[in-house]
Scaffold this active site. Structure first.
Site, mmCIF file in Angstrom:
data_model
loop_
_atom_site.group_PDB
_atom_site.id
_atom_site.type_symbol
_atom_site.label_atom_id
_atom_site.label_comp_id
_atom_site.label_asym_id
_atom_site.label_seq_id
_atom_site.Cartn_x
_atom_site.Cartn_y
_atom_site.Cartn_z
ATOM 1 N N CYS A 65 0.846 -1.205 0.000
ATOM 2 C CA CYS A 65 0.000 0.000 0.000
ATOM 3 C C CYS A 65 0.874 1.245 0.000
ATOM 4 O O CYS A 65 1.703 1.444 0.896
ATOM 5 C CB CYS A 65 -0.915 0.024 1.215
ATOM 6 N N ILE A 66 0.659 2.090 -0.985
ATOM 7 C CA ILE A 66 1.562 3.229 -1.165
ATOM 8 C C ILE A 66 1.434 4.241 -0.028
ATOM 9 O O ILE A 66 2.453 4.749 0.481
ATOM 10 C CB ILE A 66 1.346 3.880 -2.562
#
Lengths: 119, 130
Positions: free
Chosen positions: B78-79
């Site tokens: 997840c960025i």
């Protein structure tokens, strides 16, 4: 097949990032036009207490962030009654737009969703 | 059966990435399919290239990477969670003018939508470290 998502959030609002990241999951789900429920259990019920002044810690006010949910089509937040009772929290201490679920209702409620995300 | 795995705990403070790796190996060994790995919350630390556990202990990020590459898995970090915790690739490092980058090869930084997408693609979403 049309899906529905239940996001279960179990951590207190300022205990790490869990509450925030659970909320983000619910918002992304709803923004995909998936029918989405947010269920607060355990210490997660503290997320709904009125009068949070998170700026002093300093954090973003999670209760205020929960108020954006209706804009995403999530009109009510589900709360576990037993978790409230165990913590001595009366429902009128919570912000508006809440549906309290009795212990016996939980299994069927969760089962109504095709996908469940635990936080 | 198609599985999606979500990992929320970090190697140094949770058993989640180790349990997830054991589970993932069993999934593959029994002929099932892993359609997505998603590292979220503190789980993003599993993808760092610069953690160096003591020599006589297991190196979980290394083991996970080998597994991901050996089976050519779709491994997403997840960025937003990764940026918050200091796990970045070259592009994000450049974007925010950071002094380095540390995302292991084989992983992709992407949005939370990939967790949803993975869960909808799979028959089962298995979460580690919630």
């Amino acid at each position: 097949m049309s899906h529905s998502v239940c996001v279960i959030s179990t951590r207190a609002p300022y205990s790490g990032q869990s509450a925030r990241e659970a909320l983000d999951t619910a918002l992304v789900s709803a923004s995909y036009d998936i029918e989405t429920s947010l269920l607060l259990m355990g210490d997660g019920v503290y997320q709904l207490l009125q009068g949070q002044e998170a700026g002093d810690i300093p954090r973003k006010n999670l209760a205020a962030m929960l108020q954006v949910l209706p804009l995403y089509g999530i009109d009510t937040i589900y709360v576990d009654q037993l978790s409230l009772e165990e913590r001595g929290i009366r429902p009128d201490a919570l912000q508006e737009g809440v549906t309290v679920l009795a212990e016996g209702q939980l299994p069927l409620f969760i089962q109504q969703h095709s996908r469940v995300f635990n936080f | 059966m198609k599985f999606a795995l979500a990992v929320y705990g970090a190697p140094a403070n949770s058993q989640a990435p180790q349990s997830a790796l054991h589970f993932a190996r069993a999934v593959v060994a029994q002929g099932h399919e892993i359609v997505r790995l998603f590292f979220y919350q503190d789980g993003v630390n599993t993808a760092t290239a610069i953690a160096q556990p003591p020599q006589d202990e297991s190196n979980l990020p290394e083991e996970w990477q080998q597994f991901v590459q050996a089976h050519n898995l779709d491994a997403v970090v997840c960025i937003a969670a990764a940026l918050r915790r200091g796990v970045v690739d070259q592009a994000e490092s450049d974007r925010y003018d950071l002094p380095g980058h540390n995302l292991r090869k084989g992983y992709e930084l992407s949005g939370l939508g990939q967790l949803l997408d993975g869960a909808l693609m799979a028959d089962r979403l298995i979460t580690f470290g919630a």
